[in-house]
Design a protein around this motif. Structure first.
Motif, PDB file in Angstrom:
ATOM      1  N   ALA A 124      25.217 -43.090   2.584  1.00  0.00           N
ATOM      2  CA  ALA A 124      23.791 -42.761   2.687  1.00  0.00           C
ATOM      3  C   ALA A 124      23.347 -41.959   1.466  1.00  0.00           C
ATOM      4  O   ALA A 124      22.288 -42.211   0.895  1.00  0.00           O
ATOM      5  CB  ALA A 124      23.527 -41.986   3.976  1.00  0.00           C
ATOM      6  N   ALA A 128      23.091 -44.243  -1.420  1.00  0.00           N
ATOM      7  CA  ALA A 128      21.920 -45.118  -1.276  1.00  0.00           C
ATOM      8  C   ALA A 128      20.649 -44.382  -1.673  1.00  0.00           C
ATOM      9  O   ALA A 128      19.803 -44.918  -2.397  1.00  0.00           O
ATOM     10  CB  ALA A 128      21.820 -45.617   0.160  1.00  0.00           C
ATOM     11  N   ILE A 129      20.520 -43.117  -1.228  1.00  0.00           N
ATOM     12  CA  ILE A 129      19.336 -42.321  -1.563  1.00  0.00           C
ATOM     13  C   ILE A 129      19.285 -42.089  -3.081  1.00  0.00           C
ATOM     14  O   ILE A 129      18.247 -42.243  -3.715  1.00  0.00           O
ATOM     15  CB  ILE A 129      19.367 -40.960  -0.817  1.00  0.00           C
ATOM     16  N   GLU A 161      18.434 -45.294  -4.825  1.00  0.00           N
ATOM     17  CA  GLU A 161      17.222 -45.955  -4.300  1.00  0.00           C
ATOM     18  C   GLU A 161      17.497 -47.381  -3.851  1.00  0.00           C
ATOM     19  O   GLU A 161      16.632 -48.248  -3.948  1.00  0.00           O
ATOM     20  CB  GLU A 161      16.086 -45.929  -5.344  1.00  0.00           C
ATOM     21  N   ARG A 162      18.720 -47.627  -3.412  1.00  0.00           N
ATOM     22  CA  ARG A 162      19.047 -48.964  -2.918  1.00  0.00           C
ATOM     23  C   ARG A 162      19.720 -48.863  -1.560  1.00  0.00           C
ATOM     24  O   ARG A 162      20.821 -48.314  -1.434  1.00  0.00           O
ATOM     25  CB  ARG A 162      19.969 -49.683  -3.900  1.00  0.00           C
ATOM     26  N   GLY A 163      19.042 -49.354  -0.542  1.00  0.00           N
ATOM     27  CA  GLY A 163      19.573 -49.281   0.811  1.00  0.00           C
ATOM     28  C   GLY A 163      20.495 -50.451   1.118  1.00  0.00           C
ATOM     29  O   GLY A 163      20.080 -51.591   1.063  1.00  0.00           O
ATOM     30  N   VAL A 164      21.780 -50.142   1.408  1.00  0.00           N
ATOM     31  CA  VAL A 164      22.720 -51.183   1.810  1.00  0.00           C
ATOM     32  C   VAL A 164      23.157 -50.885   3.241  1.00  0.00           C
ATOM     33  O   VAL A 164      23.790 -49.864   3.499  1.00  0.00           O
ATOM     34  CB  VAL A 164      23.933 -51.242   0.855  1.00  0.00           C
ATOM     35  N   ALA A 165      22.760 -51.764   4.156  1.00  0.00           N
ATOM     36  CA  ALA A 165      23.007 -51.515   5.583  1.00  0.00           C
ATOM     37  C   ALA A 165      24.495 -51.518   5.900  1.00  0.00           C
ATOM     38  O   ALA A 165      25.265 -52.259   5.305  1.00  0.00           O
ATOM     39  CB  ALA A 165      22.294 -52.576   6.403  1.00  0.00           C
TER      40      ALA A 165
END
Lengths: 111, 130
Positions: free
Chosen positions: A73, A76-77, A80-84
């Motif tokens: 998390a 990701a922050i 700036e790339r959200g990987v579920a």
């Protein structure tokens, strides 16, 4: 990052924390429900421990991945790339559905 | 202070279930994950209710009433759990494609089912205590 320092993230909205706590609440709920199955130790014997052991293993596994998810998390922050987190969600849903099916199986045994 | 700026990598499972698009705002991904977890806890509450009915109502309700209520709660719980995952994937795909986020189809169904279930359980409790 093998020490137990808190994972630092750059989100003032505290989304990584809130998500981590949501995971905690959910795995805790799963563990509590599995303990309810111990009600049947007198009629089912050792089998009554099966769902408890299974779900506690899954809950422990998800708990142990806690730091990995926290780092994910934070990364990701920062990027700036959200990987579920697909594998954690799949594991949890399989465990929850298995718990429901075990409950249904026990109703079948009692019928 | 170790703020890892390298983005999280996409595994094979991720590429298979969430193909195409581009990685969305991580805040949206985390919000989607919390929504999925909230739905999963809803499923767990139903499952816990089903297990509790089967485990603790033997002295108050007859077998048929106990088993039907327990089966309905466990069945609905399993459906909500699966739907939570499906909805999570659909939302994540919409986020990746920058398209409209789908509505949760289970919301009205779960609401009606819980309302009916509450009435049935209330009737059974009143009948059992007479």
């Amino acid at each position: 990052m093998t020490t137990h320092q808190p994972v630092v993230h750059g989100d003032p909205g505290l989304q990584p924390e809130r998500t981590a706590l949501a995971w905690e609440r959910t795995t805790l709920s799963l563990a509590v429900i599995c303990l309810l199955f111990l009600r049947w130790t007198d009629t089912l014997g050792v089998i009554a421990f099966a769902p408890t052991v299974l779900a506690l293993v899954v809950a422990a596994h998800l708990r142990l991945r806690h730091r990995q998810r926290a780092r994910r998390a934070a990364a990701a922050i920062a990027s700036e790339r959200g990987v579920a987190d697909v594998s954690s969600a799949l594991t949890l849903t399989v465990a929850v559905v298995a718990t429901a099916l075990l409950g249904i199986a026990i109703i079948g045994v009692h019928a | 202070m170790s703020r890892d700026a390298s983005p999280p990598t996409r595994g094979a499972l991720h590429r298979w279930l969430l193909p195409g698009g581009e990685d969305p705002d991580p805040r949206f991904t985390l919000a989607n994950e919390r929504t999925y977890l909230a739905w999963t806890r809803t499923a767990l509450a139903l499952i816990g209710g089903g297990v509790a009915v089967e485990a603790f109502t033997a002295q108050v309700w007859n077998t048929a009433a106990r088993q039907s209520v327990a089966l309905l709660l466990l069945g609905l719980g399993a459906i909500v759990a699966v739907t939570a995952l499906v909805h999570w994937i659909r939302v994540e795909r919409a986020l990746r494609d920058r398209s409209t986020v789908p509505l949760p189809l289970m919301a009205p169904i779960v609401t009606v089912a819980i309302a009916i279930g509450a009435v049935v359980v209330a009737v059974l409790i009143i009948a059992a205590t007479r």
